[in-house]
Design an enzyme around this catalytic site. Structure first.
Site, PDB file in Angstrom:
ATOM      1  CB  CYS A 198      -0.522   2.561   4.060  1.00 59.62           C
ATOM      2  SG  CYS A 198      -2.068   1.839   3.206  1.00 59.62           S
ATOM      3  CG  ASP A 199       3.192   1.347   4.534  1.00 57.64           C
ATOM      4  OD1 ASP A 199       2.771   1.661   5.519  1.00 57.64           O
ATOM      5  OD2 ASP A 199       3.017  -0.032   4.125  1.00 57.64           O
ATOM      6  CB  CYS A 254      -0.837   0.057   1.229  1.00 58.61           C
ATOM      7  SG  CYS A 254      -1.896   1.460   1.303  1.00 58.61           S
TER       8      CYS A 254
END
Ligand code: NDP
Length: 308
Positions: free
Chosen positions: A136-137, A133
């Site tokens: 997200c990261d 992701c």
């Protein structure tokens, strides 16, 4: 046998949010959390884009808070998988652990799962340099050299997004062509920070015990094996909605997602609603899943009230 008002299947942000709303509306929902519980956020570390947590929060901790909030208003939970459903007649039938449960309404929130390569080291370094992701990261890879695997729209989108943070992004493609749409390809190939490695499979994720340090690559044309040093690996090889259970019961699109009426969580079966990633291949965020979980509970509540 007792007939429940509402059964919720799935325990990510969508399922738990639906439970909070349904429990507060006194529908006394029964929630099958599945195994493992909590959905995709259980696999992430720091979550920085969920509103309300200005300092960020760990994914599993956030899901624990969701769960507690659903429990607080009286949601009854089973940490078990549903093995079968029958939506062909009312009340609907849900089977779990060899027992059947009946309900007037059902919310499907079984989510989707990112596809993984299944190579050695991948699971070991998940959250320690390996991610599925970018949204997200990506932030954690400021100034770093990273790799993306995949040749579809997701890979192009993620690679382009990741250039905001990374100093260099290498896209590893198993064929000599991309599957991505032309516009996404053009955007990625025109980006000076992005380069491509073609006809290449990742065979192993290599690390120092703490974090990923590189990849073992295999060129499937020349049969050559090589080491590629990288500080991060993002997988963008597709998602699989968890809809096997609903085949033949709900209208499922060609990519496997539950089809809902536009702007609502209503499926083709009156009384059955879908929320979160199981019905969304576009946004796939915790906050949008939670939003549609809320919508599904409101839709279910209204539907139950009008047919009573
Ligand atoms: P896709 O299924 O379209 O693409 C998956 C890619 O990953 C393909 O290039 C495939 O290779 C590759 N792949 C699959 N398995 C492996 C493996 N084991 N090793 C290496 N490579 C692998 O998935 P996406 O997530 O990219 O897209 C899903 C859908 O969402 C698409 O319809 C897409 O158009 C849409 N989407 C749209 C976006 C937008 O419009 N902004 C953004 C993101 C997604 P191969 O080609 O060889 O099979």
């Amino acid at each position: 046998m007792e007939v429940e008002k509402l059964i919720i299947i799935g325990s990510g942000p969508a399922g738990y949010t639906a439970a909070v709303y349904a429990a507060r509306a006194e529908l006394s929902p029964l929630l099958f959390e599945g195994q493992p519980t909590g959905g995709q956020l259980m696999l992430t570390t720091e979550v920085e884009n969920y509103p309300g947590f200005p300092m960020g929060i760990q994914g599993p901790e956030l899901m624990d808070l969701f769960r507690k909030q659903a429990e607080r208003f009286g949601t009854r939970m089973f940490a078990a998988d549903v093995s079968a459903v029958d939506f062909s007649a009312m009340p609907f039938v849900v089977t779990s652990g060899g027992q059947t449960y009946r309900a007037e309404a059902v919310i499907v929130a079984t989510g989707a799962s990112a596809m993984w390569l299944g190579v050695p080291g991948e699971k070991e370094y998940q959250g320690r340099g390996v991610s599925a992701c970018a949204t997200c990261d990506g932030f954690f890879f400021k100034g770093k050299e990273i790799a993306v695997v995949g040749g579809g729209d997701s890979a192009m989108e993620e690679a382009t997004f990741l250039t905001k943070f990374a100093s260099k992004v290498t896209v590893i493609v198993r064929k000599d062509t991309l599957r991505a749409s032309k516009i996404m390809q053009e955007r990625a190939t025109a980006n000076p920070k992005i380069s491509f490695i073609w006809n290449t499979d990742v065979k192993e994720v290599v690390g120092d015990g703490q974090r990923i340090t590189g990849l073992t690559l295999w060129n499937n044309k020349t049969n050559e094996q090589s080491f590629f040093a990288t500080e991060g690996l993002f997988l963008a090889i597709g998602h699989k909605p968890n809809t096997d259970l609903f085949k033949g019961q709900l209208d499922i699109d060609e990519k496997g997602y539950v089809r809902c009426q536009t702007g609502s969580t209503k499926t083709g079966v009156p009384g059955v609603f879908a929320a979160g990633d199981v019905a969304d291949h576009v946004y796939r965020q915790a906050v949008t899943a939670a939003g549609t979980g809320c919508m599904a509970a409101l839709d279910a509540e209204r539907w139950l009230a009008h047919r009573a």
